[in-house]
Write an enzyme that holds these catalytic residues in place. Structure first.
Site, PDB file in Angstrom:
ATOM      1  N   ASP A 165     -20.625  -2.107 -34.044  1.00 50.93           N
ATOM      2  CA  ASP A 165     -20.332  -0.779 -34.581  1.00 50.93           C
ATOM      3  C   ASP A 165     -21.217  -0.489 -35.795  1.00 50.93           C
ATOM      4  O   ASP A 165     -22.017  -1.335 -36.222  1.00 50.93           O
ATOM      5  CB  ASP A 165     -18.844  -0.708 -34.956  1.00 50.93           C
ATOM      6  N   TRP A 209     -19.310  14.140 -38.086  1.00 52.10           N
ATOM      7  CA  TRP A 209     -19.009  13.186 -39.146  1.00 52.10           C
ATOM      8  C   TRP A 209     -19.442  13.690 -40.517  1.00 52.10           C
ATOM      9  O   TRP A 209     -19.188  13.035 -41.527  1.00 52.10           O
ATOM     10  CB  TRP A 209     -19.724  11.859 -38.873  1.00 52.10           C
ATOM     11  N   GLY A 210     -20.139  14.795 -40.568  1.00 53.45           N
ATOM     12  CA  GLY A 210     -20.737  15.257 -41.806  1.00 53.45           C
ATOM     13  C   GLY A 210     -22.239  15.403 -41.610  1.00 53.45           C
ATOM     14  O   GLY A 210     -22.729  15.458 -40.486  1.00 53.45           O
ATOM     15  N   GLU A 214     -31.300  12.389 -39.316  1.00 48.30           N
ATOM     16  CA  GLU A 214     -31.404  12.215 -37.870  1.00 48.30           C
ATOM     17  C   GLU A 214     -31.487  10.750 -37.473  1.00 48.30           C
ATOM     18  O   GLU A 214     -30.842  10.313 -36.512  1.00 48.30           O
ATOM     19  CB  GLU A 214     -32.633  12.969 -37.355  1.00 48.30           C
ATOM     20  N   GLU A 215     -32.251   9.959 -38.216  1.00 50.96           N
ATOM     21  CA  GLU A 215     -32.465   8.578 -37.816  1.00 50.96           C
ATOM     22  C   GLU A 215     -31.238   7.705 -38.003  1.00 50.96           C
ATOM     23  O   GLU A 215     -31.201   6.572 -37.501  1.00 50.96           O
ATOM     24  CB  GLU A 215     -33.648   7.975 -38.584  1.00 50.96           C
ATOM     25  N   ASP A 237     -17.135   9.030 -30.625  1.00 49.00           N
ATOM     26  CA  ASP A 237     -16.084   8.618 -29.690  1.00 49.00           C
ATOM     27  C   ASP A 237     -15.709   9.768 -28.766  1.00 49.00           C
ATOM     28  O   ASP A 237     -15.721  10.942 -29.165  1.00 49.00           O
ATOM     29  CB  ASP A 237     -14.834   8.171 -30.446  1.00 49.00           C
TER      30      ASP A 237
END
Length: 690
Positions: A165, A209-210, A214-215, A237
């Site tokens: 994760d 998520w905010g 980009e990377e 998710d």
């Protein structure tokens, strides 16, 4: 990052998306890449604890699921990885010596006996960690600073797969490409030399998520992950624990479809887990299985296998769908034609056949069509195998299927040879086209009420080369309803033609509210085959009694209600826990939703006025300055009566509309064009005069 157009017919015909070369392992110190063992030449299958068991699973519950995978036939169908997600670790994730340790209460013997049990049943075992350092409150454990030590430990415990994760990775502001490449090297170089599948799981997305570079996002993983991992997550998710919505399944599928060119044997785009009985209907889950199958996606069950119903297990184990997913070419489907409410997706198979998906994202059933030529096939005769009905027919070139709302047809199409096959006849689903004199709005789920008379149509198509004779349709409805055929059936239905069978359906005045089923039985004669028959069914909503008097509409029973996350909440901000509040003013009644949302009510031509104040709930201020833009619409029988434009957190708007003549009312909230992050929207003081 915008999705690329996937409409290259010519490229499909020429063999576009032939699987790329296998992923290379991380190079040695000199930078020279070394060939990796092809651990997963086709998409791996299995089960994961996250959605079905949450974070409090135990050795016993995991053993029981492993048993169920075997006893219910899912292991035999290929679902053979038992994957522990976050939650296996102890509250103190590491020992004083620095080794990871399992929860000492729920796994009193550690993990090795559980892994041995899993292996003894002919299954494989998977485990979870995070690429970042352990930061309490942000992740349950982290491998940052311990990559080689943890890889060696996973291998010593004899795990076969690891999910990594990025929760603490993003909290520590790490670069995903750098740290995942380092972890992949450690995994490859584990002391036991054990082959271990690597699932790269960066779920960070903007704006969900905010605002992130980009990377650092999941939508960038495609650019580096194929060289180091067997799979990589392509979006956030697919839903919340116990609350997975069809719209989010489509969202993840679309994100996953942006870069089909990087998928191939040993390395696959991963749109997240399969979710039977976690919030979707059977039709919706069948659609997810269809889309994941043609996407060459890993098939990992997120539900509690011990509790799944028979229909869900049958969908998961369908041999035709699995054969398409496990096709050795490893090609991912692309869209042929434009994006929209209905779409066609095509996957080239190793033997030259095509897997064709006819997808209906809309709210009403439809017959969808495409052509064999548009899939890259040539010729004049085509064998069509329907994965979900098992019907095998022959088409002269047009491919069609009756597809329910939120449904998908999955067809395997190849060139036909030998004697002519059964003509490809599509029996449509019963469709309500009018209620009384009012047409059903295009793309809208039909709504009827006690005492109504509805017009129902069933379209029958013949896409074969040979005619069929004496086509007939019989329509049945619930007890107490009356059905009357209108018009005369044709004597025959030539190839390339269709016929519409029309019925008048009357509801008794006391028809019970809820969902009712209309079933069409279509039959026809085929030369040399006798009389063939198909049965199709669709649901219609029978509305509750409309409101009476001046009432808070939020207290009336809705027909249906959706929310971008969680569920629409009556008289509170979405999710509950706080009152509806706009710019400091508290409202005792109303609806709290998250964008996008549609809440539908039946007012039955009984109401004259609707008033409300709409805006972004003050709860958005507790989250941060990002997001919190929405649009609000009042839609009556398909007509827009009110459109707020983009509303910000300090800009509530007043709604006051005439409901004269309106049957069905939709309250629609959009995301303002910037995604649904922090969009807690309110219909405050929602009042109907009836």
């Amino acid at each position: 990052m915008k999705p690329r157009a996937l409409t290259a017919l010519a490229a499909l015909a020429a063999g576009l998306l032939v699987a790329p070369a296998p992923a290379q392992a991380v190079g040695d110190a000199s930078g020279t890449p070394a060939p990796a063992q092809l651990l997963s030449p086709t998409p791996y299958q299995g089960w994961n604890t996250y959605f079905g068991l949450g974070g409090d699973f135990s050795e016993q519950s995991v053993r029981e699921v492993a048993d169920a995978l075997v006893s219910r036939g899912l292991a035999a169908a290929g679902y053979d990885i038992v994957w522990l997600d976050g939650g296996w670790q102890d509250p103190e994730p590491r020992t004083a010596a620095g080794d990871l340790q399992a929860d000492r209460t729920r796994f009193p013997n550690g993990l090795k006996p559980l892994v041995d049990y899993i292996h003894a049943k002919g299954l494989r075992a998977g485990i979870y960690t995070d690429a970042g350092p352990y930061i309490p409150g942000r992740c349950g454990l982290g491998s940052g600073g311990y990559y080689q030590r943890d890889a060696d430990q996973f291998a010593a415990w004899q795990f076969d797969a690891v999910k990594v994760d990025f929760l603490c990775g993003i909290a520590a502001d790490l670069d995903p490409k750098t740290v995942y490449t380092d972890f992949a090297r450690a995994l490859r170089d584990n002391a036991s030399k054990r082959p271990i599948i690597f699932n790269l799981c960066n779920p960070v997305t903007s704006p969900d998520w905010g605002d992130y570079p980009e990377e650092q996002q999941s939508t960038y993983s495609w650019s580096y992950a194929p060289a180091i991992a067997q799979s990589w997550r392509t979006y956030t998710d697919v839903g919340f624990v116990g609350d997975i919505k069809f719209k989010d399944v489509l969202r993840n599928y679309d994100a996953n479809a942006r870069h089909p060119e990087v998928a191939g044997p040993g390395h696959f785009n991963d749109p997240d887990y399969l979710a039977p009985e976690l919030g979707m209907s059977d039709d919706e889950f069948r659609t997810q299985m269809t889309l994941w199958s043609v996407a060459a996606a890993p098939l990992v069950i997120g539900s509690d296998v011990r509790k799944l119903g028979r229909t869900s297990v049958e969908i998961l184990a369908d041999p035709d769908a699995l054969a398409i997913n496990q096709d050795p070419a490893g090609v991912q489907a692309v869209r042929v034609g434009p994006a929209g409410t209905t779409e066609t997706w095509v996957k080239r198979l190793a033997n030259g056949d095509r897997a064709v998906v006819l997808l209906n994202r809309g709210e009403s059933p439809a017959i969808l069509t495409t052509s064999a030529a548009s899939t890259g096939l040539t010729g004049s005769r085509f064998t069509v195998r329907d994965a979900w009905t098992n019907r095998v027919t022959e088409s002269a070139g047009t491919l069609s299927a009756a597809v329910p709302a939120h449904g998908a047809a999955l067809l395997r199409v190849g060139t036909a040879h030998g004697a002519p096959g059964v003509p490809h006849v599509t029996a449509g689903l019963p469709q309500v086209t009018r209620v009384g004199a009012i047409p059903t709005p295009a793309g809208s789920a039909p709504v009827v009420a006690g005492g109504d008379e509805a017009t129902v149509e069933v379209v029958v198509r013949n896409d074969g080369a040979q005619p069929v004779s004496a086509p007939r349709v019989r329509l049945t409805a619930p007890d107490g309803w009356t059905v009357r055929a209108l018009g005369t059936a044709p004597k025959s239905l030539p190839g390339g033609r269709s016929a519409t069978f029309t019925f008048a359906v009357a509801l008794p005045a006391a028809a019970a509210p809820g969902s009712a089923t209309l079933t069409a039985t279509t039959s026809y004669d085929v030369a040399g085959r006798g009389r063939l028959q198909q049965s199709t069914a669709s649901s219609v909503v029978v509305a509750p009694v409309p409101p009476d008097g001046e009432v808070p509409l939020s207290h009336h029973t809705w027909i249906s209600a959706t929310s971008g996350w969680m569920s629409p909440t009556v008289d509170q901000s979405v999710g509950g826990g706080s009152p509806i509040s706009l710019v400091g003013q508290v409202y005792p009644t109303g609806l709290g939703v998250a964008s996008p949302s549609t809440v539908r009510y039946y007012v039955g031509d009984r109401c004259t006025r609707l008033t409300a104040t709409v805006g972004l709930d003050d709860a958005v201020r507790n989250v941060g300055p990002e997001g919190a833009t929405s649009t609000f619409q009042v839609v009556a029988d398909g007509r827009v009566l009110f459109d707020s434009g983009v509303v910000t957190r300090d800009d509530p708007r007043q709604v006051d509309v005439d409901l004269g003549g309106v049957r069905v009312l939709d309250l629609v909230v959009g995301d303002g064009g910037d995604g649904g992050y922090n969009d807690r929207a309110d219909w405050a003081g929602l009042t109907a005069n009836c």
